[in-house]
Each structure stands twice: as C-alpha cells, then as structure tokens.
Design a protein around this motif. Sequence first.
Motif, PDB file in Angstrom:
ATOM      1  N   MET A 187      87.744 -16.238 -42.270  1.00 42.45           N
ATOM      2  CA  MET A 187      86.889 -15.154 -42.752  1.00 42.45           C
ATOM      3  C   MET A 187      86.131 -14.540 -41.571  1.00 42.45           C
ATOM      4  O   MET A 187      85.783 -15.229 -40.626  1.00 42.45           O
ATOM      5  CB  MET A 187      85.895 -15.695 -43.793  1.00 42.45           C
ATOM      6  CG  MET A 187      85.301 -14.607 -44.666  1.00 42.45           C
ATOM      7  SD  MET A 187      84.283 -15.275 -46.011  1.00 42.45           S
ATOM      8  CE  MET A 187      85.531 -15.797 -47.185  1.00 42.45           C
ATOM      9  N   LYS A 188      85.911 -13.229 -41.629  1.00 44.67           N
ATOM     10  CA  LYS A 188      85.177 -12.569 -40.547  1.00 44.67           C
ATOM     11  C   LYS A 188      83.927 -11.908 -41.111  1.00 44.67           C
ATOM     12  O   LYS A 188      83.943 -11.362 -42.222  1.00 44.67           O
ATOM     13  CB  LYS A 188      86.066 -11.512 -39.888  1.00 44.67           C
ATOM     14  CG  LYS A 188      87.159 -12.114 -39.014  1.00 44.67           C
ATOM     15  CD  LYS A 188      87.973 -11.031 -38.350  1.00 44.67           C
ATOM     16  CE  LYS A 188      89.004 -11.652 -37.396  1.00 44.67           C
ATOM     17  NZ  LYS A 188      89.909 -10.611 -36.854  1.00 44.67           N
ATOM     18  N   THR A 189      82.855 -11.930 -40.314  1.00 42.86           N
ATOM     19  CA  THR A 189      81.593 -11.392 -40.825  1.00 42.86           C
ATOM     20  C   THR A 189      81.692  -9.901 -41.139  1.00 42.86           C
ATOM     21  O   THR A 189      81.123  -9.444 -42.135  1.00 42.86           O
ATOM     22  CB  THR A 189      80.461 -11.625 -39.799  1.00 42.86           C
ATOM     23  OG1 THR A 189      80.896 -11.175 -38.522  1.00 42.86           O
ATOM     24  CG2 THR A 189      80.080 -13.098 -39.724  1.00 42.86           C
ATOM     25  N   ASN A 190      82.412  -9.137 -40.319  1.00 38.76           N
ATOM     26  CA  ASN A 190      82.491  -7.696 -40.597  1.00 38.76           C
ATOM     27  C   ASN A 190      83.273  -7.420 -41.875  1.00 38.76           C
ATOM     28  O   ASN A 190      82.981  -6.481 -42.608  1.00 38.76           O
ATOM     29  CB  ASN A 190      83.050  -6.922 -39.397  1.00 38.76           C
ATOM     30  CG  ASN A 190      84.449  -7.362 -39.011  1.00 38.76           C
ATOM     31  OD1 ASN A 190      84.904  -8.438 -39.428  1.00 38.76           O
ATOM     32  ND2 ASN A 190      85.136  -6.557 -38.223  1.00 38.76           N
ATOM     33  N   GLU A 191      84.252  -8.277 -42.187  1.00 37.75           N
ATOM     34  CA  GLU A 191      85.002  -8.108 -43.442  1.00 37.75           C
ATOM     35  C   GLU A 191      84.121  -8.421 -44.657  1.00 37.75           C
ATOM     36  O   GLU A 191      84.222  -7.762 -45.690  1.00 37.75           O
ATOM     37  CB  GLU A 191      86.243  -9.010 -43.444  1.00 37.75           C
ATOM     38  CG  GLU A 191      87.273  -8.584 -42.401  1.00 37.75           C
ATOM     39  CD  GLU A 191      88.390  -9.623 -42.203  1.00 37.75           C
ATOM     40  OE1 GLU A 191      89.241  -9.370 -41.334  1.00 37.75           O
ATOM     41  OE2 GLU A 191      88.387 -10.669 -42.892  1.00 37.75           O
TER      42      GLU A 191
ATOM     43  N   THR B  60      75.079 -13.183 -37.341  1.00 35.04           N
ATOM     44  CA  THR B  60      76.189 -12.241 -37.204  1.00 35.04           C
ATOM     45  C   THR B  60      76.359 -11.415 -38.481  1.00 35.04           C
ATOM     46  O   THR B  60      76.581 -10.200 -38.420  1.00 35.04           O
ATOM     47  CB  THR B  60      77.483 -13.004 -36.852  1.00 35.04           C
ATOM     48  OG1 THR B  60      77.201 -13.947 -35.822  1.00 35.04           O
ATOM     49  CG2 THR B  60      78.557 -12.045 -36.360  1.00 35.04           C
ATOM     50  N   LEU B  61      76.236 -12.072 -39.639  1.00 38.45           N
ATOM     51  CA  LEU B  61      76.273 -11.325 -40.905  1.00 38.45           C
ATOM     52  C   LEU B  61      75.161 -10.272 -40.933  1.00 38.45           C
ATOM     53  O   LEU B  61      75.391  -9.110 -41.312  1.00 38.45           O
ATOM     54  CB  LEU B  61      76.074 -12.277 -42.094  1.00 38.45           C
ATOM     55  CG  LEU B  61      77.279 -13.060 -42.604  1.00 38.45           C
ATOM     56  CD1 LEU B  61      76.829 -14.073 -43.662  1.00 38.45           C
ATOM     57  CD2 LEU B  61      78.359 -12.135 -43.180  1.00 38.45           C
ATOM     58  N   ALA B  62      73.967 -10.679 -40.528  1.00 35.64           N
ATOM     59  CA  ALA B  62      72.835  -9.740 -40.519  1.00 35.64           C
ATOM     60  C   ALA B  62      73.095  -8.591 -39.546  1.00 35.64           C
ATOM     61  O   ALA B  62      72.829  -7.421 -39.854  1.00 35.64           O
ATOM     62  CB  ALA B  62      71.552 -10.477 -40.142  1.00 35.64           C
ATOM     63  N   ALA B  63      73.650  -8.915 -38.385  1.00 32.32           N
ATOM     64  CA  ALA B  63      73.946  -7.882 -37.380  1.00 32.32           C
ATOM     65  C   ALA B  63      74.987  -6.895 -37.901  1.00 32.32           C
ATOM     66  O   ALA B  63      74.863  -5.680 -37.695  1.00 32.32           O
ATOM     67  CB  ALA B  63      74.438  -8.530 -36.085  1.00 32.32           C
ATOM     68  N   GLU B  64      76.008  -7.420 -38.585  1.00 32.88           N
ATOM     69  CA  GLU B  64      77.053  -6.538 -39.133  1.00 32.88           C
ATOM     70  C   GLU B  64      76.473  -5.621 -40.212  1.00 32.88           C
ATOM     71  O   GLU B  64      76.843  -4.444 -40.303  1.00 32.88           O
ATOM     72  CB  GLU B  64      78.188  -7.374 -39.735  1.00 32.88           C
ATOM     73  CG  GLU B  64      78.992  -8.173 -38.716  1.00 32.88           C
ATOM     74  CD  GLU B  64      79.899  -7.319 -37.837  1.00 32.88           C
ATOM     75  OE1 GLU B  64      80.018  -6.104 -38.057  1.00 32.88           O
ATOM     76  OE2 GLU B  64      80.476  -7.893 -36.882  1.00 32.88           O
TER      77      GLU B  64
END
Lengths: 322, 322
Positions: free
Chosen positions: B1-5, B135-139
Amino acid sequence: MKTNEVISRVLAEHEEITEIYWTACGGSLIDLYPSHYMVNAESAKTSSGWYTAKEFTVTPPKRLGKHSLVIVCSHSGNTQEAMDAAVLAYEKGAAVVTLTDKAGSKVDDPRFITWVYPWGDHVPTAEVPLGICPTLAAELIKAQEGFPKYDALTDGLKKMDGIIENAKNKVNAELSEKFADRCQENEFFYILGSGAAFSQTYGFAICSLMEMQRQNCCYLHSAEYFHGPFECTEKGIFYFLQMSSSQSRVMDERALSFLKAHTDRLMVLDAMEYGMGDVDASVRAYLEPALFYAMNVELRAARGKRFNHSPEIRRYMGIENY
Amino acid sequence: MKTNEVISRVLAEHEEITEIYWTACGGSLIDLYPSHYMVNAESAKTSSGWYTAKEFTVTPPKRLGKHSLVIVCSHSGNTQEAMDAAVLAYEKGAAVVTLTDKAGSKVDDPRFITWVYPWGDHVPTAEVPLGICPTLAAELIKAQEGFPKYDALTDGLKKMDGIIENAKNKVNAELSEKFADRCQENEFFYILGSGAAFSQTYGFAICSLMEMQRQNCCYLHSAEYFHGPFECTEKGIFYFLQMSSSQSRVMDERALSFLKAHTDRLMVLDAMEYGMGDVDASVRAYLEPALFYAMNVELRAARGKRFNHSPEIRRYMGIENY
C-alpha cells in the motif's frame, strides 16, 4: 462585561469564527480545557485547539487568522508566555479575548478585548474563568449555529455555587483528614480522571500538589490507565480517583472496579455524590471541573495543615529568576 | 500500500477533508501524536484532533462526518476501544484508515482502508506508524493545498534508520547503565519533554516504564514545568529530560538550565547529540519522536536487565479480565 456582547463584537469584526484557540499556562490553562472540550463536542462549525502558551507561539496553528478567536487567560495578567501568545494572535488578525484578575496588567491591552474577573472564596463560579469560558463558548455556538443546550448550561451554572458550598462541607467531613493521612503514608501517588474533568486531574497534580505542597505525584487518564499504567498497581500504592458525573464516567467506573481489586489504598471523589446530579446530564461535563477544583482546594488545604506547609508557600515561583 | 494511493482514494470518495482525527490507545495513540501536531502546524485547510479511543466514542467531535478522515491504530488489531472508534467514524460517514500489525484482526475490516504494517527490530521507520502517519498527513496536505516541506519530510524519513542505528550504540555506551543506576536509586522520578516529542515523554512514562518495568514516574511538559511542577525540584529528585532538536527545543533548554541548578540527579537525552541535526530543521519535530522511541526502548531494556524484569513481562495486560 457580558459574554453575549463579547461574542457579538467578535462576530461583527471577524464575520465568522471557524476555529477557537484556548491558550494559557498552568492553572489558567487548566481552567480553559472544559470549554475547549465543549466546543469540539458541540460545534459543527468551529474547531477548537488548546495550547500551553509557549507551544502556541513556538508552533502556532497554521489556520490562525482573521476567522480565529483566541482566548488567553493570565491570572496575574503578566505571564510573559500568555502575553506573547495574545500578541501573536492579534498580529495574525485573530480576535483576542484576554481574561485576567488584574486590571492594568500586561494582557489588559487595547489590542484585545480584556475581561477582568474577580477572585476569592465567595466569588460566584459564573464570574471566574471556569464559568466565563463555557458561557463564551455557548454564546459563540448559539450565535453561529444554534445551541440547544444553552439553557441547560446557564441553568446548571447557577446551581454550581450551592453545589460547591455543600460539597466543601462534605469533603472536609469525609475525605480531607484521610487524604492527609494518605499523603503522610505515600511519598508518591497517582491521580486518575477523564473527560473535561481530566483537566482537574492534571491541575490537582501540578498546581495543588506539586506546586503548593511539593507533593510528588502523577496524573493519569482513566481510560489510558488500562493501556500501560495499571501494571504499577498493587497493594501499598495510593490512587486518588476523580469520578465524573458526565458521559465520561464509564471510563472512571472501569478504573474504579480494577483499583478496588488491586490496591488497598484507594480514595474516590465521586462528583455524583457531591451534588452534580442536580445539573442536567447533557452539560455536567462542562461544569463539574469547577466542583473538582473547589474540592482540590479543600484537600490541599487539609494536607497543608497536616504538613504545616501553607499552600501559599513558594520557593521558586515568583522568587527566583528562571 | 502507498500513502499517496490511500489519500487519492479518500479524496475521490469524500471530495475534501476538513478535519482529521487520530485515535488509538496507549502506545498506538502515542505514535499518532506527531502527525496530529504536524497537521495543525502545517495545514490551513484541515484541523486535527487527537483522542484516546474511548474518549472519541464517549464524546465524539460534533464535526465528525463525510469530510472527516479518521486514522485508527491498533497494534494487535483487536483493541475494542479502537475498533469501536473506527466503527463510529464509519457510521458517521467519515473515511476510516486503520493501521495494524495483524492481518485478519478486528480492525482489518472491509469498511475501512486497512494498512497492515510489519514490526520488529530492523523494520524501517517509514514502514511503521511513526513513519506512515506523517507521510499520510503530508500527502493529504500536498493534495489539498500544497506542502512545501514534502521533500524535506520524505528525505528526513529516509535518514531516520541510520540516525537511530548510530544513536542506539551511543545511548548504550553513554546513558543506559547510568539510567539503570538512577532507577535503583529513585523509586519515583520525572520525565520532561515538549513539542511533538512530548508524546514520547508520555510514552516513556506509561509504556516503557509503568507498563513494562512497573517503574513509578511522571511525565511533565517542559514549558508547563515552570507553572507548578518545578516547586518539587530539589537535590535527590531524579529528572530525565528529553531535549528536542526542533523549534520546541527552547522550552527544553529553559528546563535544562533550571534543573542543572536545582537538582543533582539530572539525565539528558539530547536529540541534537544523537543525529537529528542531519534532518532539515523544518521537519525535525515530526520525525524525532521515532528517535526518542528507539532510545526509550534501549533504556528500558537496560533497566530490565539490571532489575531482572524483562520488558515482555505483564501481570494484568492480556492476562486478567478488566
């Protein structure tokens, strides 16, 4: 000054308030917490943040701006961190309300709306920050989106002085001497609470005990207790549990049940046994911190008498430079 | 899984995110705090709230709804309070992301976007909640309003594993045995910190020490220390100070100066001496909690060895019913 007039002026000058920030230090910060908790629980329009004043200036919220209302409290009016937070908020374009006991102090400044409140043994709850702030929050919510609990809150606030007066007698008859005993037996202990009243759990620890009595202790959240701290619980370790009368009571009840079975040194201060049942259940969370505060004052006084250590004594605060 | 996705899917289904709530219990809650702190500091669009899971379900935020993103973390995946919070959020229409170490656990549920993360000594920081969440927050911030610090954050995250590996050796060479000594000399002590790293001050106290070592202690905020708790400071009382490498360092420095003059039992863990200077100053606050966590693990291990009390031992958690 009236709370509805403050909010009318803020809304006239700032159109709408989309976030409110409560910022202060120590005891004053503690008094702002119930209102922060209330705004997040009751407002669909305004989000709320709560910051010790230095954190607010070091890492201010990015949203701080024209549509922010910042409530700053400094009892002495001269706490530099509080003044810095108020000035920062003003410079970012926010509406700033300062609360202080001292007219003419730093935070009593024309850039802010300053509310000078009285202080002392028989000043009504409605006239001190623990009463002013929930009312300010209620007026803001009412003005912007309607607040069905408004009447329950104002009615409850009127009842608090009578509740507190009776509770003082009861706590002194039932708990104060035992609490002083426990402080003699235990060099260190834990205080538990939850909900908006957790602010008074923290306050009992850092103001009444650490500051005013040099009593080592630690504050714990009743729900978080089960996710770590409870492993310390055993016979001989003293726990003081503040039982909320609000919806957060379920967390304190769980802690009560565990503590009863795992320590022989437990003391419980149950807001329901101290009169909070007279206040509408929907607003107890926002008002009971005033009851816990008043009880904390009695308990620290009893400890002070037993240890011959007046709660007025300081060795560093306001004495040394730091 | 990727944070941007994850963020793309959330935004596709919920149009916009105006508030993010981070909720969990104990150690998992602690790991969410830096990201909560980051969103409030960096986002002009999204406000952030941080709740122990039971508080979230007992007194949910009024704004919780379609435009909310709720991040729930449960390491075991079966913490009932965390599951209840996730279900409540889902039922209110929010986007729900659950993080867990255990595939197939309760929170691994088709109603949520579930991220199963690995765990263990050599798992990169980027793959555990202390790396995933910033990273989720940044995305989210990048997608909705742009985030100038995005590259600094991802670059800093890549450096954390090397920093931590070196810091482990250094802390064991310089602090671990002394810390175990101090624990033998002091039945109780205070831990101080500030900023996003205050989460690890709390975590060191409630998880590493109270839970895993049955070590009585208390966590204090470095700025709040001067508004009450410092009155307890004197010779013979042990203070452990976590010095931040971020903008909040100024608060820790003030505490350091006072502590040096007022106690003979002070231990300092300075993130700047443990490699955080290699990370861009603008994002240190969001990443250094991973360093403090790793150091706390070393220190508790050293204490455990000295006291012959493995950090794996529990007497209540997961053993008794409560």
